[in-house]
Scaffold this motif. Structure first.
Motif, PDB file in Angstrom:
ATOM      1  N   LYS A   9     -46.580 -35.008  -5.090  1.00 60.86           N
ATOM      2  CA  LYS A   9     -46.686 -33.649  -4.839  1.00 60.86           C
ATOM      3  C   LYS A   9     -45.452 -33.219  -6.121  1.00 60.86           C
ATOM      4  O   LYS A   9     -45.876 -32.363  -7.351  1.00 60.86           O
ATOM      5  CB  LYS A   9     -46.501 -32.322  -4.300  1.00 60.86           C
ATOM      6  CG  LYS A   9     -48.193 -32.299  -3.422  1.00 60.86           C
ATOM      7  CD  LYS A   9     -48.304 -32.162  -2.139  1.00 60.86           C
ATOM      8  CE  LYS A   9     -49.409 -31.870  -0.900  1.00 60.86           C
ATOM      9  NZ  LYS A   9     -49.194 -30.828   0.190  1.00 60.86           N
TER      10      LYS A   9
ATOM     11  N   LYS B 264     -46.583 -34.452  -9.425  1.00 63.06           N
ATOM     12  CA  LYS B 264     -47.896 -33.659  -9.992  1.00 63.06           C
ATOM     13  C   LYS B 264     -47.578 -32.875 -10.553  1.00 63.06           C
ATOM     14  O   LYS B 264     -47.637 -32.410 -11.869  1.00 63.06           O
ATOM     15  CB  LYS B 264     -48.857 -33.589  -9.132  1.00 63.06           C
ATOM     16  CG  LYS B 264     -49.189 -34.771  -8.300  1.00 63.06           C
ATOM     17  CD  LYS B 264     -50.735 -34.776  -7.249  1.00 63.06           C
ATOM     18  CE  LYS B 264     -51.005 -36.271  -7.236  1.00 63.06           C
ATOM     19  NZ  LYS B 264     -52.062 -35.794  -6.234  1.00 63.06           N
TER      20      LYS B 264
ATOM     21  N   THR C 170     -45.808 -32.629 -13.853  1.00 62.79           N
ATOM     22  CA  THR C 170     -46.584 -33.337 -14.975  1.00 62.79           C
ATOM     23  C   THR C 170     -47.710 -31.916 -15.970  1.00 62.79           C
ATOM     24  O   THR C 170     -47.525 -31.871 -16.680  1.00 62.79           O
ATOM     25  CB  THR C 170     -47.625 -34.204 -14.673  1.00 62.79           C
ATOM     26  OG1 THR C 170     -46.618 -35.660 -13.669  1.00 62.79           O
ATOM     27  CG2 THR C 170     -48.732 -34.862 -15.503  1.00 62.79           C
ATOM     28  N   LEU C 171     -47.393 -31.497 -14.449  1.00 60.64           N
ATOM     29  CA  LEU C 171     -48.728 -30.368 -15.057  1.00 60.64           C
ATOM     30  C   LEU C 171     -47.785 -29.245 -15.892  1.00 60.64           C
ATOM     31  O   LEU C 171     -48.288 -28.380 -16.612  1.00 60.64           O
ATOM     32  CB  LEU C 171     -49.142 -29.244 -14.095  1.00 60.64           C
ATOM     33  CG  LEU C 171     -50.897 -30.535 -13.638  1.00 60.64           C
ATOM     34  CD1 LEU C 171     -51.546 -29.755 -12.207  1.00 60.64           C
ATOM     35  CD2 LEU C 171     -52.067 -30.632 -14.370  1.00 60.64           C
TER      36      LEU C 171
ATOM     37  N   THR D 252     -54.054 -41.605 -11.867  1.00 62.53           N
ATOM     38  CA  THR D 252     -53.917 -40.513 -11.189  1.00 62.53           C
ATOM     39  C   THR D 252     -54.710 -39.484 -11.456  1.00 62.53           C
ATOM     40  O   THR D 252     -55.320 -38.810 -12.991  1.00 62.53           O
ATOM     41  CB  THR D 252     -52.912 -39.765 -10.093  1.00 62.53           C
ATOM     42  OG1 THR D 252     -52.163 -39.154 -11.817  1.00 62.53           O
ATOM     43  CG2 THR D 252     -51.670 -40.862 -10.373  1.00 62.53           C
TER      44      THR D 252
ATOM     45  N   ALA E 148     -53.896 -36.146 -12.277  1.00 64.42           N
ATOM     46  CA  ALA E 148     -53.476 -35.102 -13.355  1.00 64.42           C
ATOM     47  C   ALA E 148     -53.226 -36.111 -14.894  1.00 64.42           C
ATOM     48  O   ALA E 148     -52.990 -36.309 -15.973  1.00 64.42           O
ATOM     49  CB  ALA E 148     -51.967 -35.857 -12.286  1.00 64.42           C
TER      50      ALA E 148
ATOM     51  N   THR F 135     -56.580 -36.052 -16.331  1.00 61.05           N
ATOM     52  CA  THR F 135     -56.484 -34.481 -16.797  1.00 61.05           C
ATOM     53  C   THR F 135     -55.421 -34.505 -18.105  1.00 61.05           C
ATOM     54  O   THR F 135     -55.546 -33.498 -19.336  1.00 61.05           O
ATOM     55  CB  THR F 135     -55.035 -33.177 -16.101  1.00 61.05           C
ATOM     56  OG1 THR F 135     -56.412 -33.876 -15.026  1.00 61.05           O
ATOM     57  CG2 THR F 135     -55.601 -32.276 -16.625  1.00 61.05           C
ATOM     58  N   ALA F 136     -54.495 -35.763 -18.499  1.00 65.03           N
ATOM     59  CA  ALA F 136     -53.480 -35.312 -19.591  1.00 65.03           C
ATOM     60  C   ALA F 136     -54.358 -36.117 -20.965  1.00 65.03           C
ATOM     61  O   ALA F 136     -54.356 -35.344 -21.478  1.00 65.03           O
ATOM     62  CB  ALA F 136     -52.771 -36.060 -19.255  1.00 65.03           C
TER      63      ALA F 136
END
Length: 153
Positions: free
Chosen positions: A3, A6, A9-10, A57, A59, A62-63
């Motif tokens: 977590k 992640k 990363t966000l 993943t 994430a 999403t990137a």
């Protein structure tokens, strides 16, 4: 992916977008610069992986898609995806894993609509990983460098 990683990363993605938006405001020297898509410039982002894995993943996906959205309408000249691995395991295993990571990102980018012919991959195993006090999870990544410019008229 944990977590904390992640979340990191966000947060990095959000900060990157905010910094990019702030920098763009001072570049309106001409009318063409004003009407061109805002993010049509070189960009770099990283995609992180779980230990020993080359599977993307949520994430990571999403990137990739967020960067693709920022570059809609731009002329993407080239994209280089460089796979890396941590220092655990043998050199040949790390090299193979970094190649798989780069290929996973390349395939996801192409599936998202990135211009596949301009996406090159490279892999450096653990040799290209940052040395020193960098934690192992931060070495499990690909580095993506996008060379982009405003659309050609």
């Amino acid at each position: 992916m944990g977590k904390a990683l992640k979340g990191l990363t966000l947060v990095a993605l959000a900060a990157s977008g905010l910094l990019g938006a702030c920098a763009a405001q001072s570049e309106y020297a001409t009318r063409d610069a004003l009407v061109a898509p805002v993010n049509c410039r070189n960009q770099t982002f990283e995609v992180y992986f779980d230990q020993g894995q080359a599977r993307l993943t949520p994430a990571a996906r999403t990137a990739i898609s967020m960067t693709a959205e920022r570059l809609v309408g731009c002329h993407v000249e080239s994209v280089t995806v460089t796979g890396l691995a941590d220092a655990t395991g043998s050199a040949s295993v790390n090299q193979n894993l970094s190649e798989q990571r780069a290929q996973s990102v390349r395939e996801a980018m192409a599936a998202t609509g990135w211009p596949a012919p301009v996406i090159a991959t490279a892999a450096v195993g653990a040799e290209g990983a940052r040395a020193g006090s960098v934690n192992e999870p931060l070495r499990r990544r690909t580095e993506v460098v996008v060379v982009a410019s405003p659309p050609r008229r």
